[in-house]
Design a protein around this motif. Structure first.
Motif, PDB file in Angstrom:
ATOM      1  N   ASP A  35       5.145  -6.533   3.165  1.00 35.01           N
ATOM      2  CA  ASP A  35       5.244  -5.453   2.185  1.00 35.01           C
ATOM      3  C   ASP A  35       4.053  -4.516   2.346  1.00 35.01           C
ATOM      4  OD1 ASP A  35       5.496  -3.822  -0.023  1.00 35.01           O
ATOM      5  OD2 ASP A  35       5.943  -5.463  -1.400  1.00 35.01           O
ATOM      6  N   GLU A  36       4.321  -3.252   2.698  1.00 38.81           N
ATOM      7  CA  GLU A  36       3.238  -2.276   2.906  1.00 38.81           C
ATOM      8  C   GLU A  36       2.415  -2.063   1.649  1.00 38.81           C
ATOM      9  OE1 GLU A  36       5.123   1.265   4.286  1.00 38.81           O
ATOM     10  OE2 GLU A  36       5.477   0.454   6.289  1.00 38.81           O
ATOM     11  N   SER A  37       3.009  -2.296   0.481  1.00 40.27           N
ATOM     12  CA  SER A  37       2.268  -2.095  -0.762  1.00 40.27           C
ATOM     13  C   SER A  37       1.350  -3.267  -1.080  1.00 40.27           C
ATOM     14  CB  SER A  37       3.234  -1.860  -1.929  1.00 40.27           C
ATOM     15  OG  SER A  37       3.988  -3.026  -2.191  1.00 40.27           O
ATOM     16  N   ASP A  38       1.515  -4.389  -0.380  1.00 39.28           N
ATOM     17  CA  ASP A  38       0.694  -5.572  -0.637  1.00 39.28           C
ATOM     18  C   ASP A  38       0.587  -6.409   0.639  1.00 39.28           C
ATOM     19  OD1 ASP A  38      -0.879  -7.224  -2.138  1.00 39.28           O
ATOM     20  OD2 ASP A  38       0.759  -8.103  -3.295  1.00 39.28           O
ATOM     21  N   ASP A  74      12.761  -7.215  -6.418  1.00 46.57           N
ATOM     22  CA  ASP A  74      12.376  -6.705  -5.100  1.00 46.57           C
ATOM     23  C   ASP A  74      13.462  -6.855  -4.035  1.00 46.57           C
ATOM     24  OD1 ASP A  74       9.864  -5.661  -5.611  1.00 46.57           O
ATOM     25  OD2 ASP A  74       8.784  -7.463  -5.012  1.00 46.57           O
ATOM     26  N   LYS A  77      14.238  -4.421  -1.105  1.00 44.44           N
ATOM     27  CA  LYS A  77      13.355  -4.309   0.067  1.00 44.44           C
ATOM     28  C   LYS A  77      13.991  -4.865   1.330  1.00 44.44           C
ATOM     29  CE  LYS A  77       9.051  -4.338  -2.517  1.00 44.44           C
ATOM     30  NZ  LYS A  77       7.771  -5.023  -2.729  1.00 44.44           N
ATOM     31  N   GLN A  86      10.067   1.652   4.014  1.00 47.78           N
ATOM     32  CA  GLN A  86       9.560   0.962   2.811  1.00 47.78           C
ATOM     33  C   GLN A  86       9.245   1.949   1.747  1.00 47.78           C
ATOM     34  OE1 GLN A  86       6.790  -2.241   2.834  1.00 47.78           O
ATOM     35  NE2 GLN A  86       7.630  -3.101   4.687  1.00 47.78           N
TER      36      GLN A  86
END
Length: 86
Positions: A35-38, A74, A77, A86
């Motif tokens: 996950d690019e956000s985390d 989620d 995704k 993403q």
């Protein structure tokens, strides 16, 4: 059902014909993603889904629909695996 033209992806994904899978299969697919956000998380993305659902269950034991929302929040995704950004 998503109305036709509601978003560009509705024609591509609205019929749910790309691939059929259970919720558990979709949760397992999440584990293939970073996950690019985390990106620094050391545990699978599915763990986050279960952790969220359990946290909601403890905070709101009488709202079973909310527990489910926490588990599913989620799942969209997985579309990254089918070419969506993403």
């Amino acid at each position: 059902r998503v109305p036709t033209g509601a978003c560009p992806q509705s024609a591509q994904y609205g019929s749910c014909s790309l691939r059929r899978m259970s919720v558990m299969e979709a949760l397992e697919l999440l584990d293939q993603l970073v996950d690019e956000s985390d990106p620094d998380v050391d545990f699978p993305n599915s763990f986050h889904a279960f952790q969220t659902a359990e946290g909601i269950r403890r905070a709101h034991p009488d709202k079973d629909w909310f527990h489910l929302v926490g588990l599913l929040h989620d799942l969209g995704k997985v579309l990254v695996l089918f070419g969506e950004p993403q």
